[in-house]
Write a protein that holds these residues in place. Structure first.
Motif, mmCIF file in Angstrom:
data_model
loop_
_atom_site.group_PDB
_atom_site.id
_atom_site.type_symbol
_atom_site.label_atom_id
_atom_site.label_comp_id
_atom_site.label_asym_id
_atom_site.label_seq_id
_atom_site.Cartn_x
_atom_site.Cartn_y
_atom_site.Cartn_z
ATOM 1 N N ASN A 199 13.332 -9.318 0.172
ATOM 2 C CA ASN A 199 13.135 -8.722 -1.163
ATOM 3 C C ASN A 199 12.411 -7.371 -1.102
ATOM 4 O O ASN A 199 11.742 -6.972 -2.049
ATOM 5 C CB ASN A 199 12.366 -9.676 -2.089
ATOM 6 C CG ASN A 199 13.173 -10.908 -2.445
ATOM 7 O OD1 ASN A 199 14.395 -10.833 -2.606
ATOM 8 N ND2 ASN A 199 12.509 -12.051 -2.540
ATOM 9 N N ALA A 200 12.556 -6.702 0.043
ATOM 10 C CA ALA A 200 11.983 -5.363 0.172
ATOM 11 C C ALA A 200 12.942 -4.336 -0.440
ATOM 12 O O ALA A 200 14.105 -4.640 -0.743
ATOM 13 C CB ALA A 200 11.714 -5.034 1.633
ATOM 14 N N ASN A 217 7.636 -3.670 0.831
ATOM 15 C CA ASN A 217 7.919 -5.094 0.877
ATOM 16 C C ASN A 217 7.621 -5.716 -0.496
ATOM 17 O O ASN A 217 7.121 -5.043 -1.404
ATOM 18 C CB ASN A 217 7.141 -5.790 1.993
ATOM 19 C CG ASN A 217 5.624 -5.652 1.828
ATOM 20 O OD1 ASN A 217 5.088 -5.651 0.722
ATOM 21 N ND2 ASN A 217 4.934 -5.533 2.962
ATOM 22 N N ALA A 218 7.924 -6.993 -0.633
ATOM 23 C CA ALA A 218 7.783 -7.649 -1.932
ATOM 24 C C ALA A 218 6.344 -7.592 -2.446
ATOM 25 O O ALA A 218 6.108 -7.386 -3.645
ATOM 26 C CB ALA A 218 8.267 -9.098 -1.826
ATOM 27 N N GLU A 219 5.378 -7.770 -1.550
ATOM 28 C CA GLU A 219 3.967 -7.738 -1.963
ATOM 29 C C GLU A 219 3.586 -6.344 -2.453
ATOM 30 O O GLU A 219 2.883 -6.192 -3.461
ATOM 31 C CB GLU A 219 3.074 -8.165 -0.798
ATOM 32 C CG GLU A 219 1.591 -8.211 -1.159
ATOM 33 C CD GLU A 219 0.722 -8.642 0.009
ATOM 34 O OE1 GLU A 219 -0.509 -8.696 -0.156
ATOM 35 O OE2 GLU A 219 1.281 -8.913 1.094
ATOM 36 N N GLN A 220 4.034 -5.316 -1.749
ATOM 37 C CA GLN A 220 3.725 -3.945 -2.159
ATOM 38 C C GLN A 220 4.387 -3.595 -3.495
ATOM 39 O O GLN A 220 3.809 -2.898 -4.320
ATOM 40 C CB GLN A 220 4.189 -2.972 -1.076
ATOM 41 C CG GLN A 220 3.370 -3.032 0.207
ATOM 42 C CD GLN A 220 4.002 -2.216 1.326
ATOM 43 O OE1 GLN A 220 5.235 -2.184 1.476
ATOM 44 N NE2 GLN A 220 3.164 -1.547 2.116
ATOM 45 N N ASP A 222 4.957 -5.573 -5.906
ATOM 46 C CA ASP A 222 4.162 -6.205 -6.958
ATOM 47 C C ASP A 222 2.839 -5.482 -7.165
ATOM 48 O O ASP A 222 2.460 -5.160 -8.299
ATOM 49 C CB ASP A 222 3.926 -7.677 -6.600
ATOM 50 C CG ASP A 222 3.156 -8.410 -7.676
ATOM 51 O OD1 ASP A 222 3.629 -8.431 -8.835
ATOM 52 O OD2 ASP A 222 2.084 -8.961 -7.371
ATOM 53 N N LYS A 223 2.127 -5.204 -6.078
ATOM 54 C CA LYS A 223 0.797 -4.588 -6.192
ATOM 55 C C LYS A 223 0.865 -3.156 -6.718
ATOM 56 O O LYS A 223 -0.035 -2.700 -7.428
ATOM 57 C CB LYS A 223 0.095 -4.608 -4.830
ATOM 58 C CG LYS A 223 -0.437 -5.971 -4.435
ATOM 59 C CD LYS A 223 -1.257 -5.889 -3.153
ATOM 60 C CE LYS A 223 -1.878 -7.235 -2.819
ATOM 61 N NZ LYS A 223 -2.706 -7.175 -1.581
ATOM 62 N N GLN A 224 1.927 -2.437 -6.370
ATOM 63 C CA GLN A 224 2.037 -1.044 -6.793
ATOM 64 C C GLN A 224 2.844 -0.875 -8.084
ATOM 65 O O GLN A 224 3.163 0.241 -8.477
ATOM 66 C CB GLN A 224 2.658 -0.219 -5.664
ATOM 67 C CG GLN A 224 1.803 -0.187 -4.408
ATOM 68 C CD GLN A 224 2.364 0.741 -3.342
ATOM 69 O OE1 GLN A 224 2.947 1.777 -3.636
ATOM 70 N NE2 GLN A 224 2.177 0.362 -2.076
#
Length: 248
Positions: A199-200, A217-220, A222-224
């Motif tokens: 999911n990148a 990436n998926a975490e980035q 969401d965070k950004q």
């Protein structure tokens, strides 16, 4: 919500009125293939009222086959937005409607005076107009279309700094290699997008020499606060230099 099964009824109405697929497409200023697709997919929801009005039938009947077929009155919009009653004459349609669509303008602006934090919001003082045929040929819901300006040269020479863009907010699913508008932590960005494993997401500029690929990436994501605003389907570019005329 009742299913849209209008395709066969729409096709039968055209045949009864001896209107060809091509003829109806020309009237709608769109491609014949788009009209042909309606025979199986059904008339798009955002065109249902208009098509029913043109064919002098009840829109609910056209959509579902239920209720009365005939429309007792035909209501038409004039350019000022006023409505009036008109009689339908089979095979001859005179409809007074704007030939273009006004698109609201969105821009990146500070969240508060003096703040470095930005967000993308509607600017009520600006808008542009595009021919409705352009939107209809791409099957874009008019209410989903917005416009903005290109900021920076990351997409030059494809889309120059300052160009006006049109965006379809109805298409946010990433299709590899298409151009999208995204909001990245409040910043408005125009990029080619590509899906990546896990999911990148890869952001690619046309001007790759100055702006290398970015992968999140998926975490980035969401965070950004990276979100796809929509697919860029039109842009205008003004030539920055008027050519000189020799021998004057």
């Amino acid at each position: 919500m009742k299913k849209n099964t209008s395709g066969p009824r729409f096709k039968a109405l055209l045949e009864a009125a001896k209107i060809t697929t091509t003829g109806f497409a020309v009237f709608f200023d769109t491609e014949a293939q788009n009209i042909h697709n309606w025979y199986t997919r059904g008339v798009p929801a955002y065109r249902m009222e208009e098509v029913a009005r043109l064919l002098s039938v009840n829109s609910d009947w056209l959509k579902t086959g239920e209720g009365p077929k005939e429309s007792s009155r035909l209501r038409v919009l004039d350019e000022a937005g006023n409505t009036f009653d008109a009689q339908a004459i089979r095979g001859i349609y005179t409809v007074i409607e704007p030939i273009d669509v006004e698109l609201p303008f969105y821009k990146e602006t500070a969240t508060a005076p003096g703040s470095n934090k930005t967000h993308v919001v509607k600017d009520p003082s600006q808008s542009i107009r595009l021919p409705r045929g352009h939107l209809d040929s791409l099957e874009i819901n008019h209410a989903d279309a917005i416009c903005t300006h290109m900021i920076g040269n990351s997409m030059g020479e494809k889309i120059e700094d300052g160009s006006t863009l049109a965006i379809d907010r109805g298409l946010t699913q990433v299709i590899d290699g298409e151009i999208y508008a995204i909001e990245h932590d409040g910043m408005l960005r125009i990029k080619y997008l590509h899906r990546m494993p896990g999911n990148a997401l890869r952001l690619r500029s046309y001007n790759k020499a100055e702006y290398p690929d970015e992968i999140f990436n998926a975490e980035q994501i969401d965070k950004q606060n990276i979100r796809v605003l929509g697919w860029v389907f039109w842009w205008s570019t003004l030539n920055k230099r008027r050519p000189s005329v020799p021998f004057l």
